[in-house]
Design a protein around this motif. Structure first.
Motif, short mmCIF file in Angstrom:
data_model
loop_
_atom_site.label_atom_id
_atom_site.label_comp_id
_atom_site.label_asym_id
_atom_site.label_seq_id
_atom_site.Cartn_x
_atom_site.Cartn_y
_atom_site.Cartn_z
N GLY A 103 3.37 12.95 -7.17
CA GLY A 103 3.38 13.76 -8.38
C GLY A 103 4.74 14.38 -8.61
O GLY A 103 5.72 14.03 -7.94
N TYR A 104 4.78 15.33 -9.53
CA TYR A 104 6.06 15.87 -10.01
C TYR A 104 6.02 17.39 -10.04
O TYR A 104 6.64 18.02 -10.88
N THR A 105 5.26 17.96 -9.10
CA THR A 105 5.12 19.42 -9.07
C THR A 105 5.53 20.04 -7.74
O THR A 105 5.65 21.25 -7.64
N GLY A 106 5.74 19.21 -6.72
CA GLY A 106 5.98 19.72 -5.38
C GLY A 106 4.70 19.99 -4.61
O GLY A 106 4.74 20.25 -3.41
N GLU A 107 3.56 19.92 -5.29
CA GLU A 107 2.27 20.12 -4.63
C GLU A 107 1.68 18.78 -4.20
O GLU A 107 2.08 17.72 -4.68
N ASP A 108 0.70 18.85 -3.31
CA ASP A 108 -0.10 17.68 -3.01
C ASP A 108 -0.80 17.25 -4.31
O ASP A 108 -1.04 18.08 -5.19
N GLY A 109 -1.12 15.98 -4.40
CA GLY A 109 -1.81 15.54 -5.59
C GLY A 109 -1.77 14.05 -5.76
O GLY A 109 -1.30 13.30 -4.89
N PHE A 110 -2.23 13.60 -6.92
CA PHE A 110 -2.40 12.18 -7.19
C PHE A 110 -1.99 11.87 -8.62
O PHE A 110 -2.13 12.71 -9.51
N GLU A 111 -1.47 10.66 -8.82
CA GLU A 111 -1.33 10.11 -10.16
C GLU A 111 -2.32 8.96 -10.27
O GLU A 111 -2.41 8.12 -9.36
N ILE A 112 -3.08 8.94 -11.37
CA ILE A 112 -4.22 8.06 -11.51
C ILE A 112 -4.13 7.30 -12.83
O ILE A 112 -4.20 7.90 -13.90
N SER A 113 -3.95 5.99 -12.75
CA SER A 113 -3.99 5.14 -13.93
C SER A 113 -5.42 4.67 -14.13
O SER A 113 -6.03 4.10 -13.22
N VAL A 114 -5.95 4.93 -15.31
CA VAL A 114 -7.36 4.65 -15.60
C VAL A 114 -7.45 3.88 -16.92
O VAL A 114 -6.69 4.17 -17.85
N ALA B 100 -14.86 1.15 -13.13
CA ALA B 100 -13.47 1.12 -13.59
C ALA B 100 -12.53 1.12 -12.39
O ALA B 100 -12.73 1.89 -11.45
N ASP B 101 -11.50 0.28 -12.43
CA ASP B 101 -10.47 0.29 -11.40
C ASP B 101 -9.49 1.43 -11.65
O ASP B 101 -8.83 1.47 -12.70
N LEU B 102 -9.42 2.36 -10.71
CA LEU B 102 -8.42 3.43 -10.76
C LEU B 102 -7.23 3.02 -9.89
O LEU B 102 -7.41 2.66 -8.73
N TRP B 103 -6.04 3.05 -10.48
CA TRP B 103 -4.82 2.77 -9.72
C TRP B 103 -4.26 4.13 -9.31
O TRP B 103 -3.76 4.89 -10.14
N ILE B 104 -4.33 4.43 -8.03
CA ILE B 104 -4.04 5.78 -7.56
C ILE B 104 -2.84 5.79 -6.62
O ILE B 104 -2.71 4.93 -5.74
N SER B 105 -1.95 6.75 -6.79
CA SER B 105 -0.91 7.05 -5.82
C SER B 105 -1.02 8.51 -5.42
O SER B 105 -1.41 9.35 -6.24
N GLY C 66 0.79 -1.22 0.00
CA GLY C 66 0.00 0.00 0.00
C GLY C 66 0.82 1.27 0.00
O GLY C 66 0.27 2.36 0.16
N ARG C 67 2.14 1.12 -0.20
CA ARG C 67 3.02 2.29 -0.22
C ARG C 67 3.87 2.28 -1.48
O ARG C 67 4.07 1.24 -2.13
N MET D 124 2.54 9.27 -0.80
CA MET D 124 3.15 8.01 -1.24
C MET D 124 2.33 6.77 -0.89
O MET D 124 2.80 5.65 -1.05
N ASP D 125 1.07 6.97 -0.47
CA ASP D 125 0.16 5.84 -0.40
C ASP D 125 -0.28 5.44 -1.80
O ASP D 125 -0.35 6.29 -2.71
N VAL D 126 -0.62 4.15 -1.99
CA VAL D 126 -1.20 3.68 -3.25
C VAL D 126 -2.46 2.90 -2.93
O VAL D 126 -2.59 2.30 -1.86
N ALA D 127 -3.42 2.92 -3.86
CA ALA D 127 -4.69 2.22 -3.66
C ALA D 127 -5.32 1.92 -5.01
O ALA D 127 -5.02 2.58 -6.02
N VAL D 128 -6.20 0.93 -5.02
CA VAL D 128 -7.04 0.64 -6.18
C VAL D 128 -8.47 0.98 -5.77
O VAL D 128 -8.98 0.45 -4.78
#
Length: 371
Positions: free
Chosen positions: A188-199, A180-185, A87-88, A170-174
């Motif tokens: 990111g690459y901006t220095g801000e809070d946020g998420f990367e989402i595989s859809v 649809a299964d979203l693969w979420i972490s 989960g990390r 740096m948590d990850v979840a489905v």
């Protein structure tokens, strides 16, 4: 006559949506990428710092490894992967025998597998490197990858998938969204809070439109992604790190886990370990530095740096540079010799003139991660 250079580029799954949104496209790492939309790079950058920017990063390689692959992966990466909880996610670098960096990547330990995100510019090399050393390497080709970044990213994404509000950096979840299964972490690459989402690619446009329907979210292109990561002091492969620059020199020594360092439970065991561990213990020949050029003229990558306004040998070079919209001033990252005094003003050779730049701490803009 067809533009063969454009014809040879790979299109993003959401290319049609980007065109509809007014994107200007540029070639990048073999892909036709939206560099900006009608608002422009400056506005998109500041929107992300203040609200939530939606980036299409589907050019990045998504890779799945079998559940038990972490031990083998430790033979390629100096991170502590056996200590990575399920989960990390953890940042890592592929190293070579000389201690240089072949690529950097994100490594997620999930319930069913190990999930990697690898740079687009190193996609073929990274996949070949993995397949040469590990079994069961699967490139995921039927999913898009989106990044939602900014202080309002959590609120905007939680409006669609409430479970993400409980995730920390740096948590990850489905997570399910309309079947649809979203693969979420949470990264990111901006220095801000946020998420990367595989859809899944088939649901990507509907999901992107649902996010963009939120007034807090705006589309953001490759141009602002680069200026945001520069302000955040984040390295870009091929500039801050490459096969001739070690992770220590690139300012990424923190990514080398304690267990993998001298005296650790699993010390060494990765390519270039003798070089890298010696640099951690005794210092590297070069060091990464933040620079604040005087005046308004940016110092771009590959500008040569000197310790004096006239004469003398070069002490390094700028690896990335440009204008920092959040700061309203030019900023740069450089690689300089380790014996250059930390309080010395440096001089960048810009069109035959040596212009002064102060050494400053990195990052230029403090991170907004939710820890």
């Amino acid at each position: 006559m067809a533009d063969t250079a454009t014809d040879s580029l790979t299109e993003l799954p959401l290319a049609g949506l980007h065109t509809e949104l007014g994107a200007k496209f540029v070639p990048f790492a073999g892909w036709n990428m939206p560099v900006q939309y009608s608002a422009g790079v400056m506005t998109e950058h500041l929107w992300t710092r203040d609200k939530a920017g939606l980036f299409d990063v589907s050019h990045m390689a998504q890779v799945r490894l079998p559940k038990g692959a972490l031990e083998g992966l430790e033979g390629l990466v100096p991170a502590d992967l056996l200590g990575l909880p399920e989960g990390r996610q953890r940042y890592g670098v592929f190293t070579n025998a000389a201690g240089g960096v072949l690529d950097d990547l994100m490594i997620a330990h999930r319930a069913a597998d190990v999930f990697l995100v690898v740079n687009a510019s190193r996609r073929a090399h990274g996949l070949a490197h993995l397949r040469a050393h590990l079994h069961g390497v699967e490139e995921v080709t039927d999913r898009a990858l989106l990044a939602l970044q900014g202080p309002l990213a959590e609120a905007a994404l939680a409006a669609l998938v409430p479970d993400v509000a409980a995730m920390r950096f740096m948590d990850v979840a489905v997570v399910d969204w309309q079947g649809a299964d979203l693969w979420i972490s949470r990264s990111g690459y901006t220095g801000e809070d946020g998420f990367e989402i595989s859809v899944p690619a088939a649901q990507a446009e509907g999901f992107a439109r649902a996010l963009l329907a939120d007034e807090r979210v705006a589309p953001v292109g490759l141009g602002a992604r680069d200026s945001l990561r520069l302000e955040a002091g984040l390295p870009l492969y091929g500039q801050e790190m490459d096969v001739g620059i070690s992770p220590v020199e690139a300012g990424q020594a923190w990514s080398i886990g304690k267990a993998r360092r001298a005296g650790g439970a699993r010390a060494g065991g990765f390519p270039g370990a003798d070089v890298i561990l010696d640099q951690i213990a005794h210092g590297a020949p070069n060091r990464r530095v933040g620079l604040s050029p005087e005046g308004r003229a940016p110092m771009r990558g590959e500008v040569t740096l000197y310790a004096t306004p006239e004469g003398g040998d070069a002490v390094g070079r700028i690896t990335s540079g440009g204008f920092g919209p959040t700061l309203g001033a030019p900023i740069a990252i450089g690689l300089i010799t380790a014996d250059t005094p930390a309080d010395a003003t440096l001089y960048g050779d810009v069109r035959g003139k040596r212009l002064p730049a102060r050494q400053v701490p990195l990052p230029f803009v403090p991170p907004g991660y939710k820890r």
